[in-house]
Design a protein around this motif. Structure first.
Motif, PDB file in Angstrom:
ATOM      1  N   ILE A 180       0.912  -0.861  -0.219  1.00 58.50           N
ATOM      2  CA  ILE A 180      -0.466   0.189   0.144  1.00 58.50           C
ATOM      3  C   ILE A 180       0.699   1.288  -0.202  1.00 58.50           C
ATOM      4  O   ILE A 180       0.419   1.725  -0.641  1.00 58.50           O
ATOM      5  CB  ILE A 180      -0.992   0.280   1.287  1.00 58.50           C
ATOM      6  N   LEU A 181       1.829   1.347   0.830  1.00 53.09           N
ATOM      7  CA  LEU A 181       3.050   2.502   0.985  1.00 53.09           C
ATOM      8  C   LEU A 181       3.744   3.086  -0.765  1.00 53.09           C
ATOM      9  O   LEU A 181       4.213   3.649  -0.871  1.00 53.09           O
ATOM     10  CB  LEU A 181       3.651   2.399   2.435  1.00 53.09           C
ATOM     11  N   HIS A 182       3.745   1.014  -1.133  1.00 49.60           N
ATOM     12  CA  HIS A 182       4.874   1.367  -1.986  1.00 49.60           C
ATOM     13  C   HIS A 182       3.860   2.516  -3.273  1.00 49.60           C
ATOM     14  O   HIS A 182       3.851   2.738  -3.845  1.00 49.60           O
ATOM     15  CB  HIS A 182       5.016   0.122  -2.466  1.00 49.60           C
ATOM     16  N   GLY A 183       2.731   1.673  -3.382  1.00 48.18           N
ATOM     17  CA  GLY A 183       1.799   2.373  -4.396  1.00 48.18           C
ATOM     18  C   GLY A 183       1.076   3.449  -4.105  1.00 48.18           C
ATOM     19  O   GLY A 183       1.053   4.422  -4.870  1.00 48.18           O
ATOM     20  N   ARG A 190      -0.754   7.338 -12.190  1.00 51.23           N
ATOM     21  CA  ARG A 190      -0.461   8.383 -13.162  1.00 51.23           C
ATOM     22  C   ARG A 190       1.195   8.114 -13.905  1.00 51.23           C
ATOM     23  O   ARG A 190       1.085   7.925 -14.643  1.00 51.23           O
ATOM     24  CB  ARG A 190      -0.554   9.420 -13.168  1.00 51.23           C
ATOM     25  N   ARG A 191       1.928   8.548 -13.167  1.00 52.28           N
ATOM     26  CA  ARG A 191       3.339   8.111 -13.269  1.00 52.28           C
ATOM     27  C   ARG A 191       4.481   7.545 -11.784  1.00 52.28           C
ATOM     28  O   ARG A 191       4.530   8.370 -11.339  1.00 52.28           O
ATOM     29  CB  ARG A 191       3.911   9.740 -13.264  1.00 52.28           C
ATOM     30  N   ALA A 209       8.816   1.781 -17.821  1.00 58.06           N
ATOM     31  CA  ALA A 209       9.079   2.997 -17.757  1.00 58.06           C
ATOM     32  C   ALA A 209      10.201   3.747 -17.793  1.00 58.06           C
ATOM     33  O   ALA A 209      10.729   4.307 -17.999  1.00 58.06           O
ATOM     34  CB  ALA A 209       8.909   2.775 -16.410  1.00 58.06           C
ATOM     35  N   GLY A 210      11.583   2.631 -18.025  1.00 51.78           N
ATOM     36  CA  GLY A 210      12.403   3.397 -19.195  1.00 51.78           C
ATOM     37  C   GLY A 210      13.219   3.690 -18.095  1.00 51.78           C
ATOM     38  O   GLY A 210      14.308   4.088 -17.575  1.00 51.78           O
ATOM     39  N   ALA A 211      12.856   3.195 -16.608  1.00 52.23           N
ATOM     40  CA  ALA A 211      13.843   2.802 -15.579  1.00 52.23           C
ATOM     41  C   ALA A 211      15.626   1.774 -15.842  1.00 52.23           C
ATOM     42  O   ALA A 211      16.491   2.040 -15.057  1.00 52.23           O
ATOM     43  CB  ALA A 211      13.020   2.128 -14.875  1.00 52.23           C
TER      44      ALA A 211
END
Length: 212
Positions: A180-183, A190-191, A209-211
């Motif tokens: 939950i906290l991560h989300g 959105r981003r 995501a280009g990570a």
């Protein structure tokens, strides 16, 4: 996400936050139940703002019954769907007093029989109040589970079942808080903030995501 990636994923989240807690404010199992019931389609911040006032005058099922449904509604009117939530919470208090001696039951069946309490709310109470390894899949957990490849599913029940099957036992009790906290703060809808994500190397969607 394979088994080793899942292990690393949760080890990383645990190092960053060894004792994750719900952001809802409560001082008893009943206050937790009430807060979670009120939190549907509302923010924890908004719920806390209302319950800080409410729990001062009504922090038990009987006190909430004594308050009355109309006054209860006044205390929570800043929360979305407050009239329906007031009706459900008031009816829940009556059942708790009449059928459970004013105590919150520990069984899923009894919890889900309470007005306004669905599977997600029951899972939160069972996990947070009673330490059971349940997964309360909200929009954040559903998104993170699918986006990362941790526990893909077409609906919340599928995701819940996948999480229970795939998350290592040592992480199960705290896993829903971490997710939950991560989300909420990193893997946002959105981003996603991949550039500041500690578990980006384990994420199936990171290349998109280009990570990487």
């Amino acid at each position: 996400m394979n088994r080793q990636q899942i292990q690393t994923f949760f080890e990383t989240l645990r190092r960053a936050n060894p004792s994750p807690q719900t952001e809802l404010e409560y001082a008893s199992v009943f206050e937790l139940l009430a807060a979670v019931l009120l939190s549907a389609q509302a923010t924890d911040v908004g719920v806390n703002k209302a319950t800080r006032r409410l729990f001062v005058v009504a922090n038990t099922p009987q006190k909430m019954l004594d308050l009355g449904e109309e006054r209860l509604a006044e205390f929570i009117k800043t929360i979305g769907l407050y009239k329906t939530k007031a009706r459900n919470l008031y009816a829940t208090c009556r059942i708790l007093v009449e059928q459970h001696g004013g105590q919150v039951p520990r069984s899923r069946e009894a919890l889900e029989a309470l007005p306004g309490v669905g599977r997600k709310t029951a899972n939160v109470v069972l996990n947070v109040a009673f330490g059971e390894a349940t997964m309360a899949v909200d929009t954040h957990i559903f998104r993170v589970s699918n986006r990362t490849g941790l526990a893909p599913g077409k609906n919340v029940l599928e995701v819940e079942q996948q999480l229970l099957a795939r998350v290592p036992a040592e992480f199960l009790v705290d896993a829903h808080h971490w997710l939950i906290l991560h989300g909420r703060y990193v893997c946002q809808a959105r981003r996603p903030l991949c550039e500041r994500c500690a578990v980006v190397s384990e994420c199936d969607s990171a290349p998109l995501a280009g990570a990487r």
